[in-house]
Design an enzyme around this catalytic site. Structure first.
Site, short mmCIF file in Angstrom:
data_model
loop_
_atom_site.label_atom_id
_atom_site.label_comp_id
_atom_site.label_asym_id
_atom_site.label_seq_id
_atom_site.Cartn_x
_atom_site.Cartn_y
_atom_site.Cartn_z
N GLY A 46 34.85 28.92 36.22
CA GLY A 46 35.99 28.26 35.60
C GLY A 46 37.06 28.00 36.63
O GLY A 46 37.13 28.68 37.65
N GLN A 51 45.39 26.41 39.65
CA GLN A 51 44.81 27.03 40.85
C GLN A 51 44.68 26.07 42.03
O GLN A 51 44.53 26.50 43.16
CB GLN A 51 43.43 27.61 40.52
CG GLN A 51 43.49 28.80 39.59
CD GLN A 51 42.09 29.27 39.24
OE1 GLN A 51 41.49 28.74 38.32
NE2 GLN A 51 41.58 30.23 39.98
N CYS A 91 38.32 36.25 39.73
CA CYS A 91 39.09 35.02 39.73
C CYS A 91 39.03 34.40 41.12
O CYS A 91 39.17 35.12 42.11
CB CYS A 91 40.53 35.33 39.36
SG CYS A 91 41.61 33.89 39.37
N LEU A 92 38.83 33.10 41.20
CA LEU A 92 38.77 32.43 42.50
C LEU A 92 40.10 32.57 43.25
O LEU A 92 40.14 32.44 44.47
CB LEU A 92 38.40 30.96 42.34
CG LEU A 92 36.99 30.70 41.80
CD1 LEU A 92 36.78 29.21 41.55
CD2 LEU A 92 35.93 31.23 42.75
N HIS A 133 40.91 33.13 30.05
CA HIS A 133 41.33 33.40 31.43
C HIS A 133 41.96 32.14 32.04
O HIS A 133 43.03 32.20 32.65
CB HIS A 133 40.10 33.85 32.23
CG HIS A 133 40.32 34.06 33.69
ND1 HIS A 133 40.17 35.28 34.32
CD2 HIS A 133 40.67 33.19 34.68
CE1 HIS A 133 40.43 35.14 35.61
NE2 HIS A 133 40.73 33.88 35.86
N GLU A 134 41.30 30.99 31.84
CA GLU A 134 41.83 29.74 32.42
C GLU A 134 43.12 29.31 31.73
O GLU A 134 44.03 28.79 32.37
CB GLU A 134 40.79 28.61 32.33
CG GLU A 134 39.45 28.88 32.99
CD GLU A 134 39.53 29.44 34.39
OE1 GLU A 134 40.51 29.16 35.12
OE2 GLU A 134 38.62 30.20 34.76
N HIS A 137 45.98 30.96 33.24
CA HIS A 137 46.43 30.31 34.48
C HIS A 137 47.46 29.22 34.17
O HIS A 137 48.43 29.05 34.89
CB HIS A 137 45.25 29.66 35.21
CG HIS A 137 44.47 30.60 36.08
ND1 HIS A 137 45.04 31.29 37.13
CD2 HIS A 137 43.16 30.94 36.08
CE1 HIS A 137 44.11 32.02 37.72
NE2 HIS A 137 42.96 31.83 37.11
NI NI Z 1 41.07 32.68 37.54
#
Ligand code: NI
Length: 182
Positions: A46, A51, A91-92, A133-134, A137
């Site tokens: 995701g 991000q 998470c990226l 989660h997204e 963000h």
């Molecule tokens: Ni993330």
């Protein structure tokens, strides 16, 4: 390749609250495509626009094992939620850190799809976790915010150390690189 740069914790830009999207135009479609490429390449399941430093309410996911079920949500809203699920999240934007987070197990989401058409869908399990989660963000929130302050500090130090170590490993300066500080 349209790979976008992913911001990393504790970059303050990750704390920006994203604005609603008013028009799904060619520019937005290009951004969606670049976000999918960046997510698959990372690899991740995701990615939220926040991000990649674009503060619009847009996210992409693909939680399928075959990496062939792309889902894009524009202006997503959770209209129903039910149940509790605890999973280990990563998470990226917080590389190599994983921690257990509690989320709703079933959600219903209203959004526009990548084609600009309204969609009303249910998501369960991993997909539900990923969407929540997204969507965090897009509010400027990270999964580490659910952890204790002590744990978050430890993660911040761990990431700083990893980044310093990466710098140490740079073998030679390439043209255009900064000279080392002395
Ligand atoms: Ni993330």
């Amino acid at each position: 390749m349209n790979k976008l740069t992913i911001l990393e914790f504790p970059d303050p830009r990750l704390r920006t609250r994203a604005k609603p999207i008013e028009e799904v135009d060619a520019g937005l479609r290009a951004l969606i495509e670049a976000m999918f490429e960046t997510m698959y390449e990372a690899p991740g399941i995701g990615l939220a626009a926040t991000q990649v430093d674009v503060h619009k309410r847009l996210l992409v996911t693909d939680v399928s094992p075959g990496r062939d079920e792309p889902l894009c949500l524009i202006n997503p809203e959770i209209t129903e939620r039910d149940g509790v699920i605890v999973t280990e999240e990563g998470c990226l934007s917080v590389p190599d850190i994983f921690a257990k987070v509690e989320r709703s197990e079933h959600i219903r989401v209203r959004a526009l799809g990548g084609d600009g058409q309204p969609l009303d869908m249910e998501a369960n399990g991993l997909l539900a976790v990923c969407i929540q989660h997204e969507m965090d963000h897009l509010e400027g929130k990270l999964f580490v915010d659910y952890l204790s302050e002590l744990k978050r500090q430890r993660i911040r130090k761990q990431l700083e150390k990893a980044r310093r170590h990466q710098d140490d490993l740079t073998p030679v300066l390439k043209p255009g690189d900064r000279a080392p500080a002395i």
